[in-house]
Design a protein around this motif. Structure first.
Motif, short mmCIF file in Angstrom:
data_model
loop_
_atom_site.label_atom_id
_atom_site.label_comp_id
_atom_site.label_asym_id
_atom_site.label_seq_id
_atom_site.Cartn_x
_atom_site.Cartn_y
_atom_site.Cartn_z
N HIS A 16 0.83 -1.21 0.00
CA HIS A 16 0.00 0.00 0.00
C HIS A 16 0.86 1.26 0.00
O HIS A 16 0.57 2.23 -0.71
N GLN A 45 -7.33 3.71 -1.48
CA GLN A 45 -8.01 3.75 -0.19
C GLN A 45 -7.85 2.38 0.45
O GLN A 45 -8.18 1.37 -0.19
N ALA A 46 -7.33 2.33 1.66
CA ALA A 46 -7.01 1.05 2.29
C ALA A 46 -8.24 0.19 2.53
O ALA A 46 -8.13 -1.04 2.67
N GLU A 47 -9.39 0.79 2.60
CA GLU A 47 -10.65 0.07 2.79
C GLU A 47 -11.65 0.58 1.75
O GLU A 47 -11.49 1.69 1.22
N PRO A 48 -12.67 -0.20 1.41
CA PRO A 48 -13.04 -1.51 1.98
C PRO A 48 -12.32 -2.66 1.28
O PRO A 48 -11.53 -2.43 0.37
N GLY A 49 -12.65 -3.88 1.71
CA GLY A 49 -12.08 -5.07 1.10
C GLY A 49 -10.75 -5.44 1.72
O GLY A 49 -10.11 -4.63 2.41
N PRO A 50 -10.30 -6.66 1.48
CA PRO A 50 -9.05 -7.13 2.09
C PRO A 50 -7.81 -6.41 1.56
O PRO A 50 -6.79 -6.35 2.24
N TYR A 51 -7.90 -5.86 0.34
CA TYR A 51 -6.73 -5.20 -0.25
C TYR A 51 -6.95 -3.72 -0.52
O TYR A 51 -6.08 -3.04 -1.04
N GLY A 52 -8.15 -3.21 -0.20
CA GLY A 52 -8.45 -1.82 -0.46
C GLY A 52 -9.06 -1.60 -1.82
O GLY A 52 -9.41 -2.55 -2.54
N GLN A 53 -9.21 -0.33 -2.20
CA GLN A 53 -9.76 0.00 -3.51
C GLN A 53 -9.00 1.16 -4.14
O GLN A 53 -8.37 1.95 -3.45
N THR A 159 -14.06 3.30 -9.76
CA THR A 159 -13.51 2.70 -8.54
C THR A 159 -13.21 1.25 -8.85
O THR A 159 -13.86 0.63 -9.70
N SER A 161 -12.32 -2.28 -6.59
CA SER A 161 -11.96 -3.07 -5.42
C SER A 161 -10.86 -4.04 -5.83
O SER A 161 -11.01 -4.77 -6.82
#
Length: 207
Positions: A16, A45-53, A159, A161
């Motif tokens: 990241h 963006q570090a969130e959402p999701g396990p790896y960010g978006q 965007t 994810s």
């Protein structure tokens, strides 16, 4: 991407940080059976999701945005510093060969277009905030400004994810510590990009 074990980077915080530090990315997708690519600014963006978006935008006239409609997986590449490495920098140059040191992160996902005008202004505002920083002379996007909203109609936001991340830091980790230090010494005498590779190598050695 071919990633030998020596060069694999899987730490999410590191990946990241690398992506945020190298935001001018290469977006690759398939358009009518032909691979297409664009160089675009992208923020993480570090969130959402396990790896960010990821958030980004295309010029309206760049038809690649039509492939970002949620119908296919795309690849966005974040490239860091890179440099040629001469065998003469090693302890045993006569049995060594030239190579190239570099760092890169591949992010995969299925992007979706941002169609709501207010959401697009928010996305563009987020990008401006990241790239302008907090300097007292920083320029800010005014989302209610009609002139700005008119200009925003000339871009298409998206965007994505992140569903998969690959990190490759090819920094002579397969060489002896002595060789790595000698390469660092040589790179530090060269241009700023080469010095960037040297900094990455020195950081890895210190870990």
């Amino acid at each position: 991407m071919y990633v030998p074990k020596h060069f694999r980077e899987e730490d999410l915080v590191e990946l990241h940080a690398f992506m945020s530090g190298n935001p001018f990315a290469l977006a690759i997708s398939n358009q009518e059976g032909v691979p297409v690519a664009s160089h675009i600014p992208v923020i993480l963006q570090a969130e959402p999701g396990p790896y960010g978006q990821l958030l980004g935008h295309f010029a309206l006239g760049n038809s690649q945005w039509k492939t970002f409609d949620g119908s296919q997986e795309v690849l966005i590449i974040f490239q860091g510093p890179h440099a040629y490495i001469s065998p003469s920098w090693y302890s045993e140059p006569e049995i060594s060969v030239p190579t190239w040191n570099y760092a890169v992160v591949h992010a995969y996902g299925v992007p979706r277009l941002v169609e709501d005008p207010d959401d697009l202004m928010t996305l563009l505002g987020d990008q401006v905030h990241v790239f302008e920083g907090t300097d007292r002379l920083a320029w800010f996007l005014q989302p209610e400004n009609e002139a700005m909203r008119k200009k925003a109609r000339g871009v298409v936001g998206f965007t994505m994810s992140i569903t998969r991340l690959q990190g490759k830091y090819k920094l002579n980790q397969n060489r002896s510590l002595t060789d790595q230090e000698q390469v660092i010494d040589q790179l530090e005498t060269q241009d700023d990009v080469s010095k960037g590779v040297a900094a990455l190598m020195r950081k890895r050695i210190a870990q």
